[in-house]
Each structure stands twice: as C-alpha cells, then as structure tokens.
Design a protein around this motif. Sequence first.
Motif, PDB file in Angstrom:
ATOM      1  N   LYS A 201     -12.532  18.009  -6.781  1.00 59.60           N
ATOM      2  CA  LYS A 201     -12.119  16.644  -6.225  1.00 59.60           C
ATOM      3  C   LYS A 201     -11.176  16.093  -7.175  1.00 59.60           C
ATOM      4  O   LYS A 201     -11.091  15.733  -8.174  1.00 59.60           O
ATOM      5  N   LEU A 202     -10.109  15.620  -6.449  1.00 59.64           N
ATOM      6  CA  LEU A 202      -9.221  14.801  -6.933  1.00 59.64           C
ATOM      7  C   LEU A 202      -8.776  13.445  -6.568  1.00 59.64           C
ATOM      8  O   LEU A 202      -8.990  13.048  -5.414  1.00 59.64           O
ATOM      9  N   ARG A 203      -8.773  12.488  -7.406  1.00 62.77           N
ATOM     10  CA  ARG A 203      -8.634  11.160  -6.958  1.00 62.77           C
ATOM     11  C   ARG A 203      -7.669  10.419  -7.993  1.00 62.77           C
ATOM     12  O   ARG A 203      -7.948  10.191  -9.460  1.00 62.77           O
ATOM     13  N   ILE A 204      -6.588   9.847  -7.812  1.00 62.55           N
ATOM     14  CA  ILE A 204      -5.410   9.222  -8.607  1.00 62.55           C
ATOM     15  C   ILE A 204      -4.975   7.955  -7.922  1.00 62.55           C
ATOM     16  O   ILE A 204      -4.760   8.053  -6.681  1.00 62.55           O
ATOM     17  N   GLU A 205      -5.230   6.859  -8.778  1.00 60.50           N
ATOM     18  CA  GLU A 205      -4.835   5.531  -8.431  1.00 60.50           C
ATOM     19  C   GLU A 205      -3.617   5.150  -8.958  1.00 60.50           C
ATOM     20  O   GLU A 205      -3.422   5.356 -10.191  1.00 60.50           O
ATOM     21  N   TYR A 206      -2.627   4.659  -8.291  1.00 59.01           N
ATOM     22  CA  TYR A 206      -1.323   4.129  -8.633  1.00 59.01           C
ATOM     23  C   TYR A 206      -1.280   2.660  -8.279  1.00 59.01           C
ATOM     24  O   TYR A 206      -1.787   2.019  -7.258  1.00 59.01           O
ATOM     25  N   ASP A 207      -0.289   1.845  -9.134  1.00 60.00           N
ATOM     26  CA  ASP A 207      -0.049   0.593  -9.089  1.00 60.00           C
ATOM     27  C   ASP A 207       1.219   0.354  -7.908  1.00 60.00           C
ATOM     28  O   ASP A 207       1.627   1.451  -7.352  1.00 60.00           O
TER      29      ASP A 207
ATOM     30  N   GLU B 177      -8.399  -4.097  -4.266  1.00 61.33           N
ATOM     31  CA  GLU B 177      -8.718  -3.505  -5.398  1.00 61.33           C
ATOM     32  C   GLU B 177      -7.417  -3.498  -6.368  1.00 61.33           C
ATOM     33  O   GLU B 177      -6.554  -4.094  -6.046  1.00 61.33           O
ATOM     34  N   ASP B 178      -7.652  -2.887  -7.541  1.00 64.93           N
ATOM     35  CA  ASP B 178      -6.607  -2.797  -8.462  1.00 64.93           C
ATOM     36  C   ASP B 178      -5.428  -1.914  -8.159  1.00 64.93           C
ATOM     37  O   ASP B 178      -4.479  -2.204  -8.765  1.00 64.93           O
ATOM     38  N   TRP B 179      -5.882  -1.056  -7.316  1.00 64.61           N
ATOM     39  CA  TRP B 179      -4.582   0.181  -7.098  1.00 64.61           C
ATOM     40  C   TRP B 179      -4.153  -0.238  -5.677  1.00 64.61           C
ATOM     41  O   TRP B 179      -4.576  -0.828  -4.981  1.00 64.61           O
ATOM     42  N   LYS B 180      -2.852   0.041  -5.614  1.00 65.18           N
ATOM     43  CA  LYS B 180      -2.041  -0.171  -4.293  1.00 65.18           C
ATOM     44  C   LYS B 180      -1.722   1.196  -3.563  1.00 65.18           C
ATOM     45  O   LYS B 180      -1.895   1.310  -2.358  1.00 65.18           O
ATOM     46  N   TYR B 181      -1.648   2.358  -4.237  1.00 63.43           N
ATOM     47  CA  TYR B 181      -1.515   3.569  -3.737  1.00 63.43           C
ATOM     48  C   TYR B 181      -2.602   4.657  -4.017  1.00 63.43           C
ATOM     49  O   TYR B 181      -2.954   4.441  -5.503  1.00 63.43           O
ATOM     50  N   LEU B 182      -3.340   5.541  -3.231  1.00 65.80           N
ATOM     51  CA  LEU B 182      -4.228   6.272  -3.796  1.00 65.80           C
ATOM     52  C   LEU B 182      -4.106   7.869  -3.140  1.00 65.80           C
ATOM     53  O   LEU B 182      -3.444   8.045  -2.088  1.00 65.80           O
TER      54      LEU B 182
ATOM     55  N   ARG C 287       3.421  14.172  -0.854  1.00 64.16           N
ATOM     56  CA  ARG C 287       4.439  13.544  -0.161  1.00 64.16           C
ATOM     57  C   ARG C 287       3.999  12.051  -0.365  1.00 64.16           C
ATOM     58  O   ARG C 287       2.982  11.696   0.292  1.00 64.16           O
ATOM     59  N   LYS C 288       4.902  11.459  -0.930  1.00 67.88           N
ATOM     60  CA  LYS C 288       4.613  10.022  -0.990  1.00 67.88           C
ATOM     61  C   LYS C 288       4.493   9.203   0.338  1.00 67.88           C
ATOM     62  O   LYS C 288       3.609   8.121   0.367  1.00 67.88           O
ATOM     63  N   ASN C 289       5.413   9.460   1.368  1.00 71.88           N
ATOM     64  CA  ASN C 289       5.252   8.815   2.513  1.00 71.88           C
ATOM     65  C   ASN C 289       4.231   9.485   3.672  1.00 71.88           C
ATOM     66  O   ASN C 289       3.970   8.738   4.741  1.00 71.88           O
ATOM     67  N   TYR C 290       3.494  10.434   3.140  1.00 73.36           N
ATOM     68  CA  TYR C 290       2.481  10.958   4.163  1.00 73.36           C
ATOM     69  C   TYR C 290       0.889  11.024   3.477  1.00 73.36           C
ATOM     70  O   TYR C 290       0.035  10.776   3.836  1.00 73.36           O
ATOM     71  N   ASP C 291       0.931  11.685   2.197  1.00 75.78           N
ATOM     72  CA  ASP C 291      -0.316  11.625   1.558  1.00 75.78           C
ATOM     73  C   ASP C 291      -0.912  10.597   0.468  1.00 75.78           C
ATOM     74  O   ASP C 291      -2.150  10.747   0.428  1.00 75.78           O
ATOM     75  N   LEU C 292      -0.103   9.464   0.419  1.00 75.99           N
ATOM     76  CA  LEU C 292      -0.783   8.625  -0.395  1.00 75.99           C
ATOM     77  C   LEU C 292      -1.249   7.575   0.622  1.00 75.99           C
ATOM     78  O   LEU C 292      -0.636   7.200   1.659  1.00 75.99           O
ATOM     79  N   GLN C 293      -2.619   6.917   0.452  1.00 72.25           N
ATOM     80  CA  GLN C 293      -3.212   6.125   0.962  1.00 72.25           C
ATOM     81  C   GLN C 293      -2.707   4.742   0.613  1.00 72.25           C
ATOM     82  O   GLN C 293      -2.715   4.317  -0.780  1.00 72.25           O
ATOM     83  N   ILE C 294      -2.555   3.763   1.264  1.00 70.69           N
ATOM     84  CA  ILE C 294      -2.179   2.255   0.809  1.00 70.69           C
ATOM     85  C   ILE C 294      -3.312   1.471   0.902  1.00 70.69           C
ATOM     86  O   ILE C 294      -3.961   1.395   1.941  1.00 70.69           O
ATOM     87  N   ASN C 295      -3.329   0.666  -0.048  1.00 70.98           N
ATOM     88  CA  ASN C 295      -4.580  -0.259  -0.110  1.00 70.98           C
ATOM     89  C   ASN C 295      -4.028  -1.747   0.430  1.00 70.98           C
ATOM     90  O   ASN C 295      -3.103  -2.304  -0.203  1.00 70.98           O
ATOM     91  N   TYR C 296      -4.668  -2.296   1.285  1.00 73.75           N
ATOM     92  CA  TYR C 296      -4.350  -3.594   1.782  1.00 73.75           C
ATOM     93  C   TYR C 296      -5.343  -4.575   1.214  1.00 73.75           C
ATOM     94  O   TYR C 296      -5.346  -5.694   1.540  1.00 73.75           O
ATOM     95  N   GLY C 297      -6.391  -4.239   0.400  1.00 72.86           N
ATOM     96  CA  GLY C 297      -7.454  -4.972  -0.014  1.00 72.86           C
ATOM     97  C   GLY C 297      -7.292  -5.701  -1.032  1.00 72.86           C
ATOM     98  O   GLY C 297      -6.086  -5.952  -1.822  1.00 72.86           O
TER      99      GLY C 297
END
Length: 105
Positions: free
Chosen positions: A74-80, A54-59, A42-52
């Motif tokens: 182990k799964l890691r996906i970065e989004y803009d 980094e190149d990515w905004k959501y993770l 879920r986009k509003n629950y499972d995505l971590q937001i980057n405030y630093g």
Amino acid sequence: MGLLSKLKEIFNSNSNRGNSNNIIKIAIGCNKCEEEINSVFRKNYDLQINYGDEDWKYLINKQLVCPGCYQSIKLRIEYDNNLNQINSRLIGGKFLSEEDKHRSN
C-alpha cells in the motif's frame, strides 16, 4: 517506405516531448522477497486533487502487487501545490533511493 518512417519518427518525437515532466517515478523494494518494483505515475491521470481543507493538494494512493511474491503493498504519497512531497506512507515495502538501486545491480 522511407517517407512513412520519417513521418512516424517526427510524430513520435513530438508526442513524447515533455512526457518526462509529466511522470513521477518511484522505486520500491518488497519487504517479503526484496523484489525491486519500479512504478511510474502520470501527473495528469494518477494524481488525486484535493479540493478540501487537507494539508496536501495532490495525492497518490495506490495498492501495488509485488511481481515476485504477490504481496500487496500500500502506497500513499501526499504533495503540496508545487508537487513537493510532504508526507508518505508505505506498508509492505520500502522506498529505494538511487544508491539502493545501484547496490542491487
């Protein structure tokens, strides 16, 4: 009873609207037993937001367990900003395309 059924139908249809836009579906194949794992985030629950800086905004950074052999994946996906995937890493499995999923059926 007919009125209550109709009310449930109305409220359920209203609460389910837009849910397909709020989820990210990912299909993964286990490297060990080749079990297909379909994950929903879920986009509003499972995505971590980057405030630093980094190149990515959501993770999405999750550890999945294969239901067939209990292997850890182990799964890691970065989004803009627009939720376009910019980087991904998967250890213990492989991403399945729509074509791969149809072959296994």
